[in-house]
Design a protein around this motif. Sequence first.
Motif, PDB file in Angstrom:
ATOM      1  N   HIS A 174       0.828  -1.207   0.000  1.00  0.00           N
ATOM      2  CA  HIS A 174       0.000   0.000   0.000  1.00  0.00           C
ATOM      3  C   HIS A 174       0.866   1.262   0.000  1.00  0.00           C
ATOM      4  CE1 HIS A 174      -3.632  -2.356   0.657  1.00  0.00           C
ATOM      5  NE2 HIS A 174      -2.968  -3.035   1.577  1.00  0.00           N
ATOM      6  N   ASP A 175       0.285   2.362  -0.461  1.00  0.00           N
ATOM      7  CA  ASP A 175       0.950   3.664  -0.485  1.00  0.00           C
ATOM      8  C   ASP A 175       0.711   4.325   0.873  1.00  0.00           C
ATOM      9  OD1 ASP A 175       2.001   6.132  -1.023  1.00  0.00           O
ATOM     10  OD2 ASP A 175       0.477   6.711  -2.482  1.00  0.00           O
ATOM     11  N   VAL A 176       1.754   4.456   1.676  1.00  0.00           N
ATOM     12  CA  VAL A 176       1.608   4.906   3.061  1.00  0.00           C
ATOM     13  C   VAL A 176       2.350   6.223   3.296  1.00  0.00           C
ATOM     14  CG1 VAL A 176       1.928   4.292   5.489  1.00  0.00           C
ATOM     15  CG2 VAL A 176       1.478   2.493   3.796  1.00  0.00           C
ATOM     16  N   VAL A 177       1.666   7.154   3.979  1.00  0.00           N
ATOM     17  CA  VAL A 177       2.287   8.405   4.393  1.00  0.00           C
ATOM     18  C   VAL A 177       2.107   8.537   5.904  1.00  0.00           C
ATOM     19  CG1 VAL A 177       2.345  10.910   4.147  1.00  0.00           C
ATOM     20  CG2 VAL A 177       1.722   9.478   2.185  1.00  0.00           C
TER      21      VAL A 177
ATOM     22  N   GLU B 231      13.460  -0.409   8.520  1.00  0.00           N
ATOM     23  CA  GLU B 231      14.538   0.118   7.685  1.00  0.00           C
ATOM     24  C   GLU B 231      14.159   0.115   6.207  1.00  0.00           C
ATOM     25  OE1 GLU B 231      18.182  -1.861   8.413  1.00  0.00           O
ATOM     26  OE2 GLU B 231      18.329  -1.240  10.522  1.00  0.00           O
ATOM     27  N   ASP B 232      13.327  -0.849   5.815  1.00  0.00           N
ATOM     28  CA  ASP B 232      12.957  -0.941   4.402  1.00  0.00           C
ATOM     29  C   ASP B 232      11.621  -0.253   4.098  1.00  0.00           C
ATOM     30  OD1 ASP B 232      11.367  -2.699   5.785  1.00  0.00           O
ATOM     31  OD2 ASP B 232      11.613  -4.377   4.391  1.00  0.00           O
ATOM     32  N   PHE B 233      11.153   0.601   5.018  1.00  0.00           N
ATOM     33  CA  PHE B 233       9.908   1.325   4.790  1.00  0.00           C
ATOM     34  C   PHE B 233      10.054   2.190   3.541  1.00  0.00           C
ATOM     35  CE2 PHE B 233       7.299   5.211   5.557  1.00  0.00           C
ATOM     36  CZ  PHE B 233       6.041   4.609   5.571  1.00  0.00           C
ATOM     37  N   SER B 234       9.126   2.021   2.599  1.00  0.00           N
ATOM     38  CA  SER B 234       9.227   2.731   1.320  1.00  0.00           C
ATOM     39  C   SER B 234       8.229   3.870   1.187  1.00  0.00           C
ATOM     40  CB  SER B 234       9.024   1.744   0.161  1.00  0.00           C
ATOM     41  OG  SER B 234       7.726   1.156   0.209  1.00  0.00           O
ATOM     42  N   GLY B 235       7.444   4.122   2.235  1.00  0.00           N
ATOM     43  CA  GLY B 235       6.463   5.184   2.190  1.00  0.00           C
ATOM     44  C   GLY B 235       7.087   6.553   2.415  1.00  0.00           C
ATOM     45  N   ARG B 236       6.231   7.536   2.639  1.00  0.00           N
ATOM     46  CA  ARG B 236       6.699   8.913   2.806  1.00  0.00           C
ATOM     47  C   ARG B 236       6.414   9.392   4.225  1.00  0.00           C
ATOM     48  NH1 ARG B 236       4.776  14.219   1.188  1.00  0.00           N
ATOM     49  NH2 ARG B 236       2.750  13.337   0.581  1.00  0.00           N
TER      50      ARG B 236
END
Length: 220
Positions: A24-27, A41-46
Motif C-alpha cells: 500500500h501507499d503509506v504516508v 529500515e525498508d519502509f518505502s512510504g513517505r
Amino acid sequence: MRVIIMGCGRVGAALATELDGGGHDVVVIDRDTAAFARLAEDFSGRTVTGLGFDREVLVDAGLHGADAFAAVSSGDNSNIIAARVARETFGVERVIARIYDAGRAEVYERLGIPTVATVPWATGRFIGYLTAGSSPVVWRDQTGEVSLTAVVPPTVWVGSPLASLSRVLGGSVVALTRFGQCRIPDAGTLVQADDLIHLALPSGAVDGLDDALEKGPSDD
C-alpha cells in the motif's frame, strides 16, 4: 490503497510497516522527526513532519483522495480533531482514531468514527478496517496449525449469539472488543455493530473465513 497515518509511536509505526509491506501507499505524519526512526529500515512510504490536524500538513500528506486515515498519536484530543477533519473536510470514508478514554471512545463510535485503545489489538483492528481484502490473521502458532484472527462481522450477524458465530466459522471466540474495551465474552453475548472479535480457528479455515462471514448465521 493510499493510507495516511497520524502518529509514529508503537501503533503508528507497526501499522505503517505492515501496510507498506502489503504494497500500500503509506504516508506517516508526526510532529517529531525522530519518531520516524521507529519505522522499518525498508519502509518505502513517505514521512511528513508537522501537526496531523493541521490542514496544510494534511494536504501535503496527500489526504485529498486518500482511501483511509488513521489518527494514532498519543493525544485523544489531537486524534479526534484530526479524524473529524479527515472525515468532514476531506471526505475520507475510512477514518479510525485511537482513543485512550473509554468513555470518549464510546461517544465517537456512536458518531460513526471507529476507535481503538490498547496496543496489543490495535494494529489488528486498523488493518482489518482500513484495508479491503487484507488478511484477518494477527497471530499464528509456530506449527502453523492455529491462527488468531481479528474480524468485524457483517451486519447480518448483528443480534446473533457469539456462540453461533463460533459454530459456523469452526473456531472459538477468545475476546471481544466493544467501544474501546476488550473482554472475554460469555456464552450469551450477542454480536453488535462494529464489534471486533478475536477468533481462534484452524489455519486451513482462514481462506474461507470471509465467505462464511458473509453468509451469516445458519438456520439450525
